[in-house]
Structures are given as C-alpha cells and as structure tokens.
Design an enzyme around this catalytic site. Structure first.
Site, PDB file in Angstrom:
ATOM      1  N   ILE A 103      -5.612  11.565   0.473  1.00 46.58           N
ATOM      2  CA  ILE A 103      -5.104  12.286   1.645  1.00 46.58           C
ATOM      3  C   ILE A 103      -4.151  13.385   1.185  1.00 46.58           C
ATOM      4  O   ILE A 103      -3.065  13.104   0.676  1.00 46.58           O
ATOM      5  CB  ILE A 103      -4.386  11.313   2.604  1.00 46.58           C
ATOM      6  CG1 ILE A 103      -5.367  10.190   3.011  1.00 46.58           C
ATOM      7  CG2 ILE A 103      -3.875  12.067   3.834  1.00 46.58           C
ATOM      8  CD1 ILE A 103      -4.708   9.064   3.798  1.00 46.58           C
ATOM      9  N   HIS A 145       5.326   5.012   2.570  1.00 47.01           N
ATOM     10  CA  HIS A 145       5.646   6.100   3.513  1.00 47.01           C
ATOM     11  C   HIS A 145       6.520   5.566   4.654  1.00 47.01           C
ATOM     12  O   HIS A 145       7.460   6.226   5.095  1.00 47.01           O
ATOM     13  CB  HIS A 145       4.373   6.720   4.099  1.00 47.01           C
ATOM     14  CG  HIS A 145       3.590   7.543   3.121  1.00 47.01           C
ATOM     15  ND1 HIS A 145       4.036   8.754   2.659  1.00 47.01           N
ATOM     16  CD2 HIS A 145       2.402   7.335   2.517  1.00 47.01           C
ATOM     17  CE1 HIS A 145       3.151   9.256   1.811  1.00 47.01           C
ATOM     18  NE2 HIS A 145       2.149   8.403   1.705  1.00 47.01           N
ATOM     19  N   ILE A 201     -13.840   9.974   3.857  1.00 47.28           N
ATOM     20  CA  ILE A 201     -13.888   8.501   3.935  1.00 47.28           C
ATOM     21  C   ILE A 201     -12.580   7.989   4.528  1.00 47.28           C
ATOM     22  O   ILE A 201     -11.497   8.363   4.075  1.00 47.28           O
ATOM     23  CB  ILE A 201     -14.032   7.856   2.534  1.00 47.28           C
ATOM     24  CG1 ILE A 201     -15.220   8.437   1.783  1.00 47.28           C
ATOM     25  CG2 ILE A 201     -14.121   6.339   2.652  1.00 47.28           C
ATOM     26  CD1 ILE A 201     -16.560   7.967   2.235  1.00 47.28           C
ATOM     27  N   CYS A 211       0.854  -1.194   0.000  1.00 52.42           N
ATOM     28  CA  CYS A 211       0.000   0.000   0.000  1.00 52.42           C
ATOM     29  C   CYS A 211       0.889   1.244   0.000  1.00 52.42           C
ATOM     30  O   CYS A 211       2.058   1.171   0.399  1.00 52.42           O
ATOM     31  CB  CYS A 211      -0.871  -0.032   1.251  1.00 52.42           C
ATOM     32  SG  CYS A 211      -1.784   1.475   1.579  1.00 52.42           S
ATOM     33  N   THR A 219       0.792   3.486   2.059  1.00 50.97           N
ATOM     34  CA  THR A 219       1.193   3.664   3.462  1.00 50.97           C
ATOM     35  C   THR A 219       2.520   2.952   3.739  1.00 50.97           C
ATOM     36  O   THR A 219       3.383   3.475   4.443  1.00 50.97           O
ATOM     37  CB  THR A 219       0.100   3.095   4.396  1.00 50.97           C
ATOM     38  OG1 THR A 219      -1.118   3.748   4.093  1.00 50.97           O
ATOM     39  CG2 THR A 219       0.442   3.290   5.859  1.00 50.97           C
TER      40      THR A 219
HETATM   41  P1  NAD Z   1      -1.786   6.621  -5.576  1.00 47.94           P
HETATM   42  O1  NAD Z   1      -0.855   7.611  -5.021  1.00 47.94           O
HETATM   43  O2  NAD Z   1      -1.264   5.394  -6.217  1.00 47.94           O
HETATM   44  O3  NAD Z   1      -2.758   7.344  -6.632  1.00 47.94           O
HETATM   45  C1  NAD Z   1      -2.986   8.721  -6.685  1.00 47.94           C
HETATM   46  C2  NAD Z   1      -3.017   9.137  -8.144  1.00 47.94           C
HETATM   47  O4  NAD Z   1      -3.383  10.503  -8.224  1.00 47.94           O
HETATM   48  C3  NAD Z   1      -1.649   8.992  -8.838  1.00 47.94           C
HETATM   49  O5  NAD Z   1      -1.753   8.117  -9.940  1.00 47.94           O
HETATM   50  C4  NAD Z   1      -1.327  10.434  -9.257  1.00 47.94           C
HETATM   51  O6  NAD Z   1      -0.632  10.492 -10.488  1.00 47.94           O
HETATM   52  C5  NAD Z   1      -2.726  11.031  -9.338  1.00 47.94           C
HETATM   53  N1  NAD Z   1      -2.715  12.509  -9.361  1.00 47.94           N
HETATM   54  C6  NAD Z   1      -1.793  13.360  -8.832  1.00 47.94           C
HETATM   55  N2  NAD Z   1      -2.126  14.645  -9.138  1.00 47.94           N
HETATM   56  C7  NAD Z   1      -3.260  14.594  -9.877  1.00 47.94           C
HETATM   57  C8  NAD Z   1      -4.086  15.573 -10.487  1.00 47.94           C
HETATM   58  N3  NAD Z   1      -3.807  16.889 -10.411  1.00 47.94           N
HETATM   59  N4  NAD Z   1      -5.189  15.155 -11.178  1.00 47.94           N
HETATM   60  C9  NAD Z   1      -5.476  13.839 -11.264  1.00 47.94           C
HETATM   61  N5  NAD Z   1      -4.736  12.870 -10.710  1.00 47.94           N
HETATM   62  C10 NAD Z   1      -3.645  13.237 -10.019  1.00 47.94           C
HETATM   63  O7  NAD Z   1      -2.766   6.242  -4.387  1.00 47.94           O
HETATM   64  P2  NAD Z   1      -3.822   5.052  -4.147  1.00 47.94           P
HETATM   65  O8  NAD Z   1      -3.158   3.936  -3.447  1.00 47.94           O
HETATM   66  O9  NAD Z   1      -4.629   4.769  -5.376  1.00 47.94           O
HETATM   67  O10 NAD Z   1      -4.723   5.816  -3.067  1.00 47.94           O
HETATM   68  C11 NAD Z   1      -5.461   6.952  -3.472  1.00 47.94           C
HETATM   69  C12 NAD Z   1      -5.461   8.018  -2.398  1.00 47.94           C
HETATM   70  O11 NAD Z   1      -6.211   7.562  -1.255  1.00 47.94           O
HETATM   71  C13 NAD Z   1      -4.082   8.413  -1.840  1.00 47.94           C
HETATM   72  O12 NAD Z   1      -4.104   9.805  -1.565  1.00 47.94           O
HETATM   73  C14 NAD Z   1      -3.993   7.625  -0.548  1.00 47.94           C
HETATM   74  O13 NAD Z   1      -3.131   8.243   0.389  1.00 47.94           O
HETATM   75  C15 NAD Z   1      -5.420   7.676  -0.081  1.00 47.94           C
HETATM   76  N6  NAD Z   1      -5.872   6.604   0.805  1.00 47.94           N
HETATM   77  C16 NAD Z   1      -6.793   6.940   1.742  1.00 47.94           C
HETATM   78  C17 NAD Z   1      -7.321   5.972   2.566  1.00 47.94           C
HETATM   79  C18 NAD Z   1      -8.369   6.347   3.546  1.00 47.94           C
HETATM   80  O14 NAD Z   1      -8.780   5.493   4.340  1.00 47.94           O
HETATM   81  N7  NAD Z   1      -8.846   7.590   3.521  1.00 47.94           N
HETATM   82  C19 NAD Z   1      -6.920   4.633   2.437  1.00 47.94           C
HETATM   83  C20 NAD Z   1      -5.992   4.316   1.452  1.00 47.94           C
HETATM   84  C21 NAD Z   1      -5.481   5.311   0.622  1.00 47.94           C
END
Ligand code: NAD
Ligand code: ZN
Length: 354
Positions: free
Chosen positions: A264, A43, A286, A38, A40
């Site tokens: 996030i 990080h 969420i 993930c 995470t």
């Molecule tokens: P990821 O980082 O793989 O995907 C994020 C995508 O956003 C990337 O492909 C990136 O290129 C794209 N992006 C960046 N700038 C952009 C823009 N201006 N327009 C469109 N797209 C853009 O992350 P993931 O594993 O798919 O997770 C998605 C998000 O959810 C992350 O921010 C992650 O931290 C978050 N997350 C939250 C939870 C929660 O419980 N709230 C759980 C898991 C992940």
C-alpha cells in the site's frame, strides 16, 4: 477480560479490563490463544493520519489470531467447543452484488476486525460463524496464528500462474517473504526478492529464495544477466508499497508479464504508463484474501510441505505488548507474536501490578 484497547485518541495502546463479549445467535465465541502483530496494528498504535480517520475510539485492536471455540449461538451447527479456529478479518455485508454472487472478497461494504469492529488482542473474540475458519489438525498453532497475512501472501502469489515462471517480489517484509516461499512451492523457476534492509534480506535467504537483492547495491538488470534471463520477469508481486520498487519492477518485466499489487503506497504514485502499454502488462490490485479459496489453498500447501515458520522471529507474552510493538516498529523483525494463553489466569496483570 484483558484486552489491548485503543482507548484514547493519541499514540499508544492500553491493556484494560473490559466486558467479555457475548455471542449472538449466529456467532462463535472464541478464546484467543496466539495473535500476530500486523503493520496495520502499528499504524493504529502510532495514531497516524489513516488511523485517526478510520479507528473508532475505544476499540479492541488486532486481527491475526488463532483460538479455541468456547461456545456458539443458537443458529450455529457447524462449529463446536474445543475446535481450533482463526477468523477471516473482513466481515462482509452478504447483500451487495458481489456478496450475492459469491464473490465475498469483493464486498463493497467490508468491515475490518480490529479496525472497524472489536478485534483479537484480547482473551475472547466474537465473530459471525461465516467468518470462522476451522484449522486442519496438521497446522501448528503458531502458523495458524498468522493465517491472515499468509493469506495475503497466498492470494497475491497465486493470482497468476507461476509454474515454470520467473517471479520478482519487491519488499521482503513478512508477507513478501511468505509469498516467496509460496511461489517456490507453486513451482516458480526463479524467485528474486528485493529489500533495502539487510536483516530482511537475510531472513528471505533463510526461507529459500533464488536471490535476495538490495536494489541500491545491484540493479535488477544485472541480476537478470546473472541468472541467464533474457526477457524479464514473468510475474511481479509488489509487496513494499514503495514507488521506487514498483518502478524498478516495471522496468524489469517481460512483455505480457503479470503484476499483483499488495503493498500500500503512502499516497499517489506516478509511473511511466508507456511501459505498461507497450509491454502489455497486466496489473491487478489485491486486498485481503479470497473467502475461502485462499484459506483452503493455505491449508493444503502447508499439508504438502510449505513451511513458513522461519518468518516468525519474535514471541512475547500478552502483557509484554509494549516490547513487542517496539520490535515491530524497528522494521527488522519477521512476524511478531503475542501469546494470550496465560492471560486472565491469575487475576491482576503483571503490567498492571508494576
Ligand atoms: P513491511 O512494511 O514489513 O514490508 C515492506 C518491506 O518493503 C520492508 O521490509 C521495506 O524495507 C521494503 N522496502 C521499502 N522500500 C523498498 C524498495 N525501494 N525496494 C524493495 N523493498 C523496499 O510490510 P508487510 O507486513 O510485509 O506487508 C507488505 C505490504 O503489503 C505493506 O505495504 C502493507 O501495508 C501491505 N498490505 C496490504 C494488504 C492488502 O490487503 N492489500 C494486507 C496486508 C499488508
Ligand atoms: Zn457485500
């Protein structure tokens, strides 16, 4: 047993021999089979500011996994050895107001597997029985290994009704792409996804979105025109964590539209609140998955034809974890899996021998 441990307060993860955990009376001991990496975990690997403030060292990391039940504690009668299971990665307190009311996903004292307590990048993991999900026989092992992030996608995508609606997803990471597949499965008319990375847009197209768009190349207003839309998107799923993406979303929603936010942001984020007010938008944060309604929905959608397998792009053996983390860090891959089935089979680890 072998485990990937954050054993030093610096960049990296280390493959170590650690004691096999023993289940307490309410616990389930699980042999881990396949794990997913993930963001995470990345990080934690990088040891960024969030990780430094959050992760106790040493800690076995990882929370996306599928495994097989080995044994159960004396109080556990619902699980049996040999069953294929995953773990809900949020261990809740059971005593706060929300937990007592049955809203466990809203627990005020949740602990993260592989974040605050021992994780799944190991041969074995112990979890409280209330955190174990038994898989349907119709779910294949690799899909089962990514139920945790699929759950994030499902929780977000089903936050608001999408039947017949036009859905905008910002961010075509693994979770955004899975949310697109879920939105389609749930009956959305158009599913438009945006990303700034060509590989990710290509992967999204493979999963069957209406349009996968680079917002730097084509404005969402033009996309609306191209699709014959008049009033904006009805449902927005923010899955990038990017302020730019969120602002573009806000500018392209219909009056009364609903937005679910999973991505996030790195810090505070300014928006034009007048768009929220005058367009009467609803914005919902969420976190995690609903216990266990999201898990139920994932299962039945997979049983009724939802296919998220294309999002898995890379597979490595447990001892190839460095390579796997490099692929993850490139930001071009979909889901990256680590296979633990051979771990511990023949004594010393290949990584330790070399
Ligand atoms: P990821 O980082 O793989 O995907 C994020 C995508 O956003 C990337 O492909 C990136 O290129 C794209 N992006 C960046 N700038 C952009 C823009 N201006 N327009 C469109 N797209 C853009 O992350 P993931 O594993 O798919 O997770 C998605 C998000 O959810 C992350 O921010 C992650 O931290 C978050 N997350 C939250 C939870 C929660 O419980 N709230 C759980 C898991 C992940
Ligand atoms: Zn609680």
């Amino acid at each position: 047993m072998k485990a990937l441990v954050k054993s030093r307060a610096e960049r990296g993860l280390w493959l170590e021999d650690v004691p096999t955990p023993q289940p307490g009376i309410n616990d389930v001991l699980i042999r881990v089979l396949i794990t997913g990496i993930c963001g995470t975990d990345l990080h934690i690997y990088d040891w960024d500011e969030w990780a430094r403030a959050t992760i106790p060292v040493p800690l076995i990391v990882g929370h996306e996994f599928v495994g097989k039940v080995v044994s159960v504690g004396a109080n556990v009668s619902d699980f049996h050895s040999g069953e294929i299971v995953s773990g809900e990665g949020h261990v809740v307190c059971g005593r706060c107001r929300n937990c007592l009311a049955g809203r466990r996903h809203l627990c005020a004292h949740t602990l993260g597997v592989g974040v605050n307590r021992a994780g799944a990048f190991a041969e074995y993991i112990v979890l409280p029985m209330s955190n174990v999900w038994r898989h349907s026989q119709h779910v294949d092992l690799e899909t089962a290994a990514i139920f945790d992030p699929l759950g994030n996608a499902v929780h977000t995508a089903l936050s608001f009704p999408v039947l017949g609606e036009d859905v905008l997803i910002t961010g075509a990471g693994p979770i955004g792409i899975m949310a697109a597949a879920v939105s389609r499965h749930a009956g959305a008319r158009y599913v438009v996804i945006t990303d700034v990375k060509p590989n990710r847009l290509a992967l999204a197209r493979q999963m069957g979105v209406t349009l996968a768009v680079n917002p730097n190349e084509k404005k969402l207003a033009a996309i609306q025109k191209q699709l014959g839309m008049h009033e904006g998107f009805d449902v927005g799923l923010e899955m990038s964590g990017s302020a730019t993406a969120f602002r573009e979303m806000l500018a392209n929603m219909s009056h009364g539209a609903k937005i679910a936010m999973l991505g996030i942001p790195a810090g505070e984020m300014a928006i034009d609140w007048r768009q929220v007010i005058f367009n009467m938008l609803t914005i919902k944060g969420i976190y995690g998955r609903e216990m266990y309604e999201t898990w139920y929905k994932m299962t039945v959608m997979l049983e009724s034809g939802l296919d998220i397998k294309p999002v898995i792009t890379d597979r490595f053996a447990w001892h190839e974890y460095q390579k796997a983390f490099e692929v993850m860090a490139s930001g071009d891959a979909g889901k990256v899996l680590l296979d633990w089935r051979e771990a511990g089979a023949a004594g010393a680890t290949p990584a330790a021998r070399s």
